[in-house]
Design an enzyme around this catalytic site. Structure first.
Site, mmCIF file in Angstrom:
data_model
loop_
_atom_site.group_PDB
_atom_site.id
_atom_site.type_symbol
_atom_site.label_atom_id
_atom_site.label_comp_id
_atom_site.label_asym_id
_atom_site.label_seq_id
_atom_site.Cartn_x
_atom_site.Cartn_y
_atom_site.Cartn_z
ATOM 1 N N ASP A 271 3.304 8.439 3.510
ATOM 2 C CA ASP A 271 4.100 8.625 2.327
ATOM 3 C C ASP A 271 3.362 7.922 1.049
ATOM 4 O O ASP A 271 2.704 7.199 1.126
ATOM 5 C CB ASP A 271 5.421 7.805 2.686
ATOM 6 C CG ASP A 271 6.662 8.244 1.722
ATOM 7 O OD1 ASP A 271 6.441 9.259 0.960
ATOM 8 O OD2 ASP A 271 7.626 7.680 1.534
ATOM 9 N N TRP B 220 1.473 8.225 -6.151
ATOM 10 C CA TRP B 220 -0.003 8.142 -6.294
ATOM 11 C C TRP B 220 -0.589 9.133 -7.460
ATOM 12 O O TRP B 220 -1.354 8.695 -8.440
ATOM 13 C CB TRP B 220 -0.778 8.464 -4.870
ATOM 14 C CG TRP B 220 -2.366 8.075 -5.115
ATOM 15 C CD1 TRP B 220 -2.819 6.801 -4.814
ATOM 16 C CD2 TRP B 220 -3.152 9.015 -5.410
ATOM 17 N NE1 TRP B 220 -4.083 6.870 -4.935
ATOM 18 C CE2 TRP B 220 -4.481 8.191 -5.255
ATOM 19 C CE3 TRP B 220 -3.444 10.235 -5.704
ATOM 20 C CZ2 TRP B 220 -5.909 8.714 -5.565
ATOM 21 C CZ3 TRP B 220 -4.799 10.953 -6.276
ATOM 22 C CH2 TRP B 220 -5.891 10.044 -5.932
ATOM 23 N N ASN C 183 11.503 18.384 4.093
ATOM 24 C CA ASN C 183 10.679 18.482 3.050
ATOM 25 C C ASN C 183 10.788 20.171 2.403
ATOM 26 O O ASN C 183 10.371 20.437 1.458
ATOM 27 C CB ASN C 183 9.248 18.236 3.405
ATOM 28 C CG ASN C 183 9.114 16.677 3.607
ATOM 29 O OD1 ASN C 183 8.272 16.286 4.251
ATOM 30 N ND2 ASN C 183 9.873 15.948 2.562
ATOM 31 N N ARG D 115 12.017 20.680 -0.994
ATOM 32 C CA ARG D 115 11.150 20.483 -2.240
ATOM 33 C C ARG D 115 11.016 21.910 -2.891
ATOM 34 O O ARG D 115 11.133 22.834 -2.528
ATOM 35 C CB ARG D 115 10.003 19.654 -1.829
ATOM 36 C CG ARG D 115 10.161 18.395 -1.316
ATOM 37 C CD ARG D 115 9.005 17.757 -1.159
ATOM 38 N NE ARG D 115 8.880 16.257 -0.550
ATOM 39 C CZ ARG D 115 8.263 15.563 -0.569
ATOM 40 N NH1 ARG D 115 7.015 15.582 -0.962
ATOM 41 N NH2 ARG D 115 8.509 14.282 0.090
#
Ligand code: IPE
Ligand code: IPE
Ligand code: MG
Length: 258
Positions: free
Chosen positions: A23, A28, A71, A74
């Site tokens: 994760d 990042w 997910n 998304r």
């Protein structure tokens, strides 16, 4: 007990199965003012490093959570980008996995994976099927609850068909019908989650019952061999009691387990 380096670790202190919730790719990228896919692309490099290092250390099973059922919610461009990256990973890594005896395995609702990605995955699975050194399981379109629902549905069908009685439904019956029954994957000894989140996010709900959990603030694209060593050393220093007392464990009376 504490251990300072992987080399000092007695082999029985090494986790047989490590499961990872990878994760932090998005954060990042955000820190670098880049788009989320840049984070995922660098996340693939961390996957490569982690597979190599786990293999080098002698880990028998490594399970990576790469895409959850949730997910799918998304943005479509991110989802498409993730599948593109995963496809290219299984294609590019094939020679290295095969040469190193790493067998690829994929679990989850694979029917939902785009056809061209599934073909690439299936090819690498077939080509690495003889690998005996390490089993690399990637969880794709995976949901722990869905995995349990499927096992229950299968059992219900077997009972309805008269192949099983309700009294025969026990833990082993459920365990034996989970995705992890294929290749007889043992429950994870150690579960690592990166990016500092203290939650399970629908990962291996049944199998994590007695796993040791290591949460690191490191974001997944930064995860490297030192982080893996740190997690393993943390694990090796834990006392796993499985419901018993510390005295029982220390005197070796562990037979009453289960
Ligand atoms: C993990 O990174 C990768 C997947 C879930 C596919 P995220 O994309 O969840 O990164 P954050 O949590 O937004 O930082
Ligand atoms: C968990 O990460 C799923 C994967 C790593 C594939 P998420 O980023 O999707 O989890 P939440 O939403 O923070 O719980
Ligand atoms: Mg996340």
């Amino acid at each position: 007990m504490t251990f300072d380096s992987i080399q000092d670790l007695p082999p029985e202190r090494l986790p047989r199965h490590i499961a990872v919730i990878m994760d932090g790719n998005g954060r990042w990228a955000k820190q670098r003012r880049k788009n989320r896919l840049f984070g995922h692309s660098n996340g693939i490099d961390a996957v490569r490093r982690t597979v190599r290092e786990s293999h080098k250390i002698g880990i028998r099973c490594l399970t990576l959570y790469a895409f959850s059922t949730e997910n799918w919610k998304r943005p479509a461009t991110e989802v498409a980008g993730l599948w593109r990256l995963l496809k290219s990973y299984v294609q590019k890594e094939l020679p290295e996995l095969r040469d190193n005896g790493v067998r690829l395995n994929v679990i989850g609702d694979v029917e939902r994976i785009p056809g061209h990605v599934r073909e690439a995955i299936d090819f690498t699975i077939r080509e690495t099927a003889r690998g005996e050194k390490m089993l690399l399981t990637i969880c794709l379109s995976y949901s722990g609850r869905d995995e349990i629902v499927r096992a229950c549905r299968q059992i219900a069908q077997e009972v309805a068909d008269g192949r099983m009685t309700p009294g025969q439904v026990d833990e082993a019956a459920i365990t034996g019908r989970l995705y992890t029954a294929r290749h007889e994957i043992p429950d994870p000894d150690l579960m690592i989650r990166t990016s500092g989140e203290f939650r399970i996010s629908n990962f291996l709900l049944w199998q994590l019952a007695y796993s040791e959990i290591h949460v690191t603030p490191t974001l997944w694209p930064d995860f490297g061999p030192e982080d893996l060593h740190k997690a393993i050393l943390d694990y090796a220093g834990r006392e796993r009691r499985f419901g018993m007392t510390g005295d029982q464990i220390q005197s070796g009376q562990t037979k009453s387990r289960g």
